[in-house]
Enzyme design. Structure first.
Site, PDB file in Angstrom:
ATOM      1  N   HIS A   1      16.960 -27.896  80.644  1.00 24.92           N
ATOM      2  CA  HIS A   1      17.707 -26.721  81.125  1.00 24.92           C
ATOM      3  C   HIS A   1      18.068 -26.847  82.614  1.00 24.92           C
ATOM      4  O   HIS A   1      18.067 -25.865  83.343  1.00 24.92           O
ATOM      5  CB  HIS A   1      16.906 -25.426  80.920  1.00 24.92           C
ATOM      6  CG  HIS A   1      16.650 -25.095  79.483  1.00 24.92           C
ATOM      7  ND1 HIS A   1      17.463 -24.264  78.763  1.00 24.92           N
ATOM      8  CD2 HIS A   1      15.656 -25.481  78.632  1.00 24.92           C
ATOM      9  CE1 HIS A   1      16.979 -24.141  77.522  1.00 24.92           C
ATOM     10  NE2 HIS A   1      15.901 -24.877  77.423  1.00 24.92           N
TER      11      HIS A   1
ATOM     12  N   HIS B   1       9.015 -17.665  82.558  1.00 23.17           N
ATOM     13  CA  HIS B   1       7.771 -18.035  81.880  1.00 23.17           C
ATOM     14  C   HIS B   1       7.533 -17.066  80.715  1.00 23.17           C
ATOM     15  O   HIS B   1       7.434 -15.861  80.951  1.00 23.17           O
ATOM     16  CB  HIS B   1       6.621 -17.941  82.888  1.00 23.17           C
ATOM     17  CG  HIS B   1       5.319 -18.457  82.379  1.00 23.17           C
ATOM     18  ND1 HIS B   1       5.076 -18.747  81.064  1.00 23.17           N
ATOM     19  CD2 HIS B   1       4.167 -18.755  83.027  1.00 23.17           C
ATOM     20  CE1 HIS B   1       3.838 -19.192  80.920  1.00 23.17           C
ATOM     21  NE2 HIS B   1       3.266 -19.194  82.099  1.00 23.17           N
TER      22      HIS B   1
ATOM     23  N   ASN C   1      17.049 -18.517  73.709  1.00 24.98           N
ATOM     24  CA  ASN C   1      18.119 -19.497  73.487  1.00 24.98           C
ATOM     25  C   ASN C   1      19.275 -18.839  72.741  1.00 24.98           C
ATOM     26  O   ASN C   1      19.121 -17.741  72.207  1.00 24.98           O
ATOM     27  CB  ASN C   1      17.612 -20.665  72.638  1.00 24.98           C
ATOM     28  CG  ASN C   1      16.924 -21.745  73.467  1.00 24.98           C
ATOM     29  OD1 ASN C   1      16.966 -21.729  74.692  1.00 24.98           O
ATOM     30  ND2 ASN C   1      16.293 -22.679  72.793  1.00 24.98           N
TER      31      ASN C   1
HETATM   32 FE1  HDE Z   1      11.542 -24.193  77.200  1.00 21.38          FE
HETATM   33  N1  HDE Z   1      11.074 -25.105  78.960  1.00 21.38           N
HETATM   34  N2  HDE Z   1      10.082 -25.253  76.285  1.00 21.38           N
HETATM   35  N3  HDE Z   1      12.098 -23.456  75.387  1.00 21.38           N
HETATM   36  N4  HDE Z   1      13.024 -23.223  78.051  1.00 21.38           N
HETATM   37  C1  HDE Z   1      11.712 -24.916  80.124  1.00 21.38           C
HETATM   38  O1  HDE Z   1      10.647 -24.532  82.173  1.00 21.38           O
HETATM   39  C2  HDE Z   1       9.085 -25.899  76.919  1.00 21.38           C
HETATM   40  C3  HDE Z   1      11.504 -23.689  74.189  1.00 21.38           C
HETATM   41  C4  HDE Z   1      13.851 -22.296  77.477  1.00 21.38           C
HETATM   42  O2  HDE Z   1      16.718 -20.872  82.981  1.00 21.38           O
HETATM   43  C5  HDE Z   1      11.007 -25.548  81.278  1.00 21.38           C
HETATM   44  O3  HDE Z   1      11.289 -23.658  84.142  1.00 21.38           O
HETATM   45  C6  HDE Z   1       8.127 -26.374  75.952  1.00 21.38           C
HETATM   46  C7  HDE Z   1      11.970 -22.772  73.195  1.00 21.38           C
HETATM   47  C8  HDE Z   1      14.815 -21.825  78.435  1.00 21.38           C
HETATM   48  O4  HDE Z   1      14.961 -21.521  84.107  1.00 21.38           O
HETATM   49  C9  HDE Z   1       9.742 -26.142  80.640  1.00 21.38           C
HETATM   50  C10 HDE Z   1       8.591 -25.978  74.734  1.00 21.38           C
HETATM   51  C11 HDE Z   1      12.882 -21.980  73.839  1.00 21.38           C
HETATM   52  C12 HDE Z   1      14.526 -22.510  79.615  1.00 21.38           C
HETATM   53  C13 HDE Z   1       9.939 -25.801  79.187  1.00 21.38           C
HETATM   54  C14 HDE Z   1       9.809 -25.270  74.952  1.00 21.38           C
HETATM   55  C15 HDE Z   1      12.948 -22.420  75.197  1.00 21.38           C
HETATM   56  C16 HDE Z   1      13.410 -23.365  79.347  1.00 21.38           C
HETATM   57  C17 HDE Z   1      11.851 -26.465  82.119  1.00 21.38           C
HETATM   58  C18 HDE Z   1       7.977 -26.258  73.374  1.00 21.38           C
HETATM   59  C19 HDE Z   1      13.739 -20.844  73.240  1.00 21.38           C
HETATM   60  C20 HDE Z   1      15.295 -22.404  80.925  1.00 21.38           C
HETATM   61  C21 HDE Z   1      12.139 -25.712  83.399  1.00 21.38           C
HETATM   62  C22 HDE Z   1       6.630 -25.824  73.258  1.00 21.38           C
HETATM   63  C23 HDE Z   1      12.967 -19.687  72.868  1.00 21.38           C
HETATM   64  C24 HDE Z   1      14.730 -21.334  81.796  1.00 21.38           C
HETATM   65  C25 HDE Z   1      11.351 -24.527  83.314  1.00 21.38           C
HETATM   66  C26 HDE Z   1      15.537 -21.231  83.068  1.00 21.38           C
HETATM   67  C27 HDE Z   1      12.825 -24.189  80.290  1.00 21.38           C
HETATM   68  C28 HDE Z   1       9.030 -26.132  78.275  1.00 21.38           C
HETATM   69  C29 HDE Z   1      10.577 -24.758  73.879  1.00 21.38           C
HETATM   70  C30 HDE Z   1      13.823 -21.795  76.139  1.00 21.38           C
HETATM   71  C31 HDE Z   1       9.495 -27.618  80.890  1.00 21.38           C
HETATM   72  C32 HDE Z   1       6.868 -27.174  76.283  1.00 21.38           C
HETATM   73  C33 HDE Z   1      11.527 -22.688  71.731  1.00 21.38           C
HETATM   74  C34 HDE Z   1      15.906 -20.796  78.199  1.00 21.38           C
HETATM   75  O5  HDE Z   1       8.577 -25.538  81.101  1.00 21.38           O
END
Ligand code: HDE
Length: 712
Positions: A73, A337, A146
């Site tokens: 992202h 978060h 999402n």
């Molecule tokens: Fe994320 N995801 N994600 N994700 N995600 C990040 O956090 C992660 C998942 C989503 O505009 C990271 O700050 C793991 C689902 C959005 O700043 C990180 C898993 C969904 C955004 C991270 C998921 C999301 C992130 C990278 C599986 C939809 C952008 C930068 C367990 C519900 C937020 C950050 C923004 C961002 C980890 C799965 C949505 C690395 C480990 C499912 C919208 O922490």
């Protein structure tokens, strides 16, 4: 509510912004600078001096301007806004922002693509992030959502594998912001649980027309808890008031070249123009005791709850009404978060969500560099923070007193724990028991039923787009075995889909016989075939964009193609009519020089025929006026004008030909249009302007795509 009114977050942020009224340039220590053009040197032509603390401060700060981009992202666009509650959820949750009818809560929203780097194109085929920070009185609540309601994987432990597979390949760093490559499809072909998400990703949902025209989904099931402690499962939805619309894949690829900031610019301009993007906020509510009533597991993030089985109740409106003042300070430094939660909302045991609860703090520490990231203005809670956490890099808060521990008597015991009745957060007392195991629940094993449900719910053009997306992506895969395995997966979803893709890839459709694959014996894909089920809901209308909102042309961009001599009266009348419906008209001419109308007035074009392209517009008007048409048809302009029209035609857009434009019309591909094409409006049509407005509101004539392409 106006953006500047009642927006506590805006006031809070103002304290941190520098105003520029008559202020003098200073160093970071506040020293006024007398010369910002030259470094300190030993003589006019002599070497620079180490003593030059002004030069060193400036360059050192510059050298450290970049912070690590988000690991996923990375590319994002943000905006401030407000959430207004239109229906109280008091029976279900005690979260105040969801119970006090009419309450307005400030928000910051960040949209993003997932796979690409910060500088990548907006129009990549990808999932879009839809992260919302609600600055509530009870603390920040982040709904990190999402634009697709399911995810690729069921367990957080697979996330690094998924992301490594989709990111550019590690040896040559190719391709950027694209899933069309070996490692992604290799991984997917071995992960049947991803198939439902793959249907969404290959659908047009992955190439939105605008960030303002896409849905948002919380993906996981969450829990609501009311004052009495009663629990409901809840799924969160954002539904755009402008409807859900997408571009064509060919168009997306062209936009990536013509304007790779297309979505970012569109969001920015809409807010600057006062076309505030709006979404209905809705919930699907399921009583705790109904947890097992579905033919899938509510904890499985690869499943939706079909709207036919549990309707979405609309309870509020999300409006974005203010652009950030500074991209870095706000959009880049905002830290979301899923664990930023408030009383009345709680987590479920979805193993993907559970892993996310760990990941996001960790990632902010590495990205923003300090456990004090909550003190960055955009991340600050509007509720004052009191605790015994101290110090650390870049600490902002100056806490008075001697005590930084609890319990204490020296500080009078402050700060005190809050009782539940005072808003203290108490986790739901859920009974949990079980052996310590590293296994997937059997209730998660059906990977195809909802992939089928999604595919079957698509209209014919949507199905074709999905097939073509798979053909495009898999044609970029160099390993035949990977292509074959994906086709084998598709056969479990729809035989025609598998056959169509297989035919274009030159492979045979072989339903995968998993145990014969050269996979580890205990691979999680072994048990599949026996678990294939028919979904209870066979077709869900909510899953097709065909059924979306199509009653408005608000904020749609209409390109008026013109040259000297256009009919001022007719052009102006159409412009006024379109604008009264909320559309935005932009003039395109052979050059940026002013255009003279036939009644002697002048118009200023925003674009020249070479500085923009049809893909930047929702619809085109070929302006009336004999002389204008003559100029548009001189050899220098003709091919550009016709390219504009033919491309818009191919992308199924509405095109309006004003009077006198017959020569343009007959030279374009449109001329052979069938009479029943409602997207082509000419001088000869009755109520032409109304027909045009209706055609734009339909977004595209997708149903005629084959015919139109055959003529192009
Ligand atoms: Fe994320 N995801 N994600 N994700 N995600 C990040 O956090 C992660 C998942 C989503 O505009 C990271 O700050 C793991 C689902 C959005 O700043 C990180 C898993 C969904 C955004 C991270 C998921 C999301 C992130 C990278 C599986 C939809 C952008 C930068 C367990 C519900 C937020 C950050 C923004 C961002 C980890 C799965 C949505 C690395 C480990 C499912 C919208 O922490």
């Amino acid at each position: 509510m106006k953006p500047e009114e009642n927006n506590e977050k805006a006031d809070q942020l103002k304290q941190y912004s520098t105003s520029n009224d008559n202020e003098k340039l200073t160093t970071n220590q506040g020293l006024k600078i007398n010369n910002n053009q030259d470094s300190l040197k030993a003589g006019e032509r002599g070497p620079s001096l180490l003593e030059d603390f002004i030069l060193r401060e400036k360059i050192t700060h510059f050298d450290h301007e970049r912070i690590p981009e988000r690991v996923v992202h990375a590319r994002g666009s943000g905006a401030h806004g407000v959430f207004k509650l239109t229906k109280s959820l008091a029976g279900y949750t005690k979260a105040k922002f969801l119970t006090e009818l009419g309450k307005e809560t400030p928000v910051f929203v960040r949209f993003s693509t997932v796979a690409g780097s910060k500088g990548s194109t907006d129009l990549a085929r990808d999932v879009r992030g839809f992260a919302v920070k609600f600055y509530t009185e009870e603390g920040n609540y982040d709904l990190v959502a999402n634009n697709m309601p399911v995810f690729f994987i069921q367990d957080a432990i697979k996330f690094p594998d998924l992301v490594h597979a989709v990111k550019p390949e590690p040896d040559n760093e190719i391709p950027q912001a694209a899933s069309a490559h070996d490692t992604f499809w290799d991984f997917i072909s071995l992960m049947p649980e991803s198939m439902h998400m793959i249907m969404w990703l290959m659908s047009d949902r992955a190439i939105p027309r605008s960030l303002r025209m896409m849905e948002g989904f919380g993906v996981h099931s969450f829990k609501f808890i009311n004052e009495e402690g009663r629990v409901h499962f809840v799924k969160f939805h954002f539904k755009p008031k402008l409807g859900v619309h997408s571009v064509a894949w060919n168009e997306a690829q062209i936009i990536s070249g013509v304007d790779s900031d297309f979505h970012k610019r569109d969001l920015w301009e809409a807010i600057e123009n006062g076309d505030y993007p709006e979404w209905d906020f809705g919930v699907q509510l399921i009583p705790e005791e109904d947890e097992d009533r579905f033919d899938f597991d509510l904890l499985d993030p690869t499943k939706i709850v079909p709207e036919e089985e549990v309707p979405v109740e609309i309870v509020g409106t999300l409006t974005l009404n203010r652009n950030p003042d500074n991209f870095f300070a706000e959009t880049e430094q905002v830290a979301f978060h899923p664990g930023h939660i408030i009383p009345g909302i709680d987590f479920t045991n979805d193993p993907l969500l559970q892993g996310r609860l760990f990941s996001y703090t960790d990632t902010q520490l590495s990205r923003l560099g300090s456990p004090n990231f909550h003190e960055i203005p955009i991340n600050r809670s509007i509720n004052t923070v009191h605790n015994n956490q101290r110090d650390g890099h870049m600490r902002q808060q100056i806490v008075k007193g001697k005590t930084s521990y609890d319990p204490n008597s020296i500080g009078g015991g402050c700060p005190f724990q809050a009782m539940m009745s005072e808003g203290g957060f108490v986790s739901q007392q859920e009974r949990v028991s079980g052996a310590k195991i590293r296994e997937r629940s059997k209730s998660f094993v059906d990977h195809y039923s909802q992939a089928k449900l999604f595919y079957n719910s698509q209209s014919t053009p949507e199905k074709e787009h999905l097939q073509n997306a798979l053909i495009f992506e898999l044609s970029k895969v160099t390993l035949p075995a990977v292509r074959e395995r994906v086709v084998g997966q598709l056969a479990y979803i729809d035989m025609f889909l598998a056959w169509r893709v297989a035919e274009k890839l030159g492979v045979e459709v072989k339903k995968l016989d998993w145990p014969n694959q050269s996979l580890p014996a205990d691979s999680n894909i072994v048990e599949l075939q026996s678990e294939e089920k028919e979904p209870k809901t066979k077709v869900s209308e909510a899953l097709s964009m065909k059924n979306t909102v199509k009653n408005t042309i608000k904020s749609r961009k209409i390109g008026f193609i013109m040259a000297n001599g256009i009919d001022g009266k007719e052009t102006n009348a159409l412009k006024i009519k379109l604008e009264s419906e909320g559309a935005r008209v932009e003039f395109i001419a052979p050059s940026l020089a002013k255009v003279r109308t036939n009644d002697g007035s002048e118009l200023t074009p925003k674009h020249s025929l070479t500085s923009t392209a049809s893909v930047c517009f929702d619809a085109l008007v070929i302006c009336s006026g004999e002389n204008s048409v003559k100029e548009l048809m001189i050899p220098e302009n003709k091919h550009l004008v016709l390219h504009f029209i033919n491309e818009a035609y191919k992308h199924c857009k509405a095109v309006y030909f004003g009077s006198d434009t017959e020569p343009v019309y007959h030279n374009s591909n449109v001329a052979s249009k069938k009479h029943e094409d409602p997207g082509i409006i000419t001088w000869a049509d009755q109520d032409a302007a109304d027909q045009f407005i209706n055609a734009i509101a339909q977004h595209r004539v997708w149903d005629l795509e084959m015919e139109r392409n055959a003529q192009s």
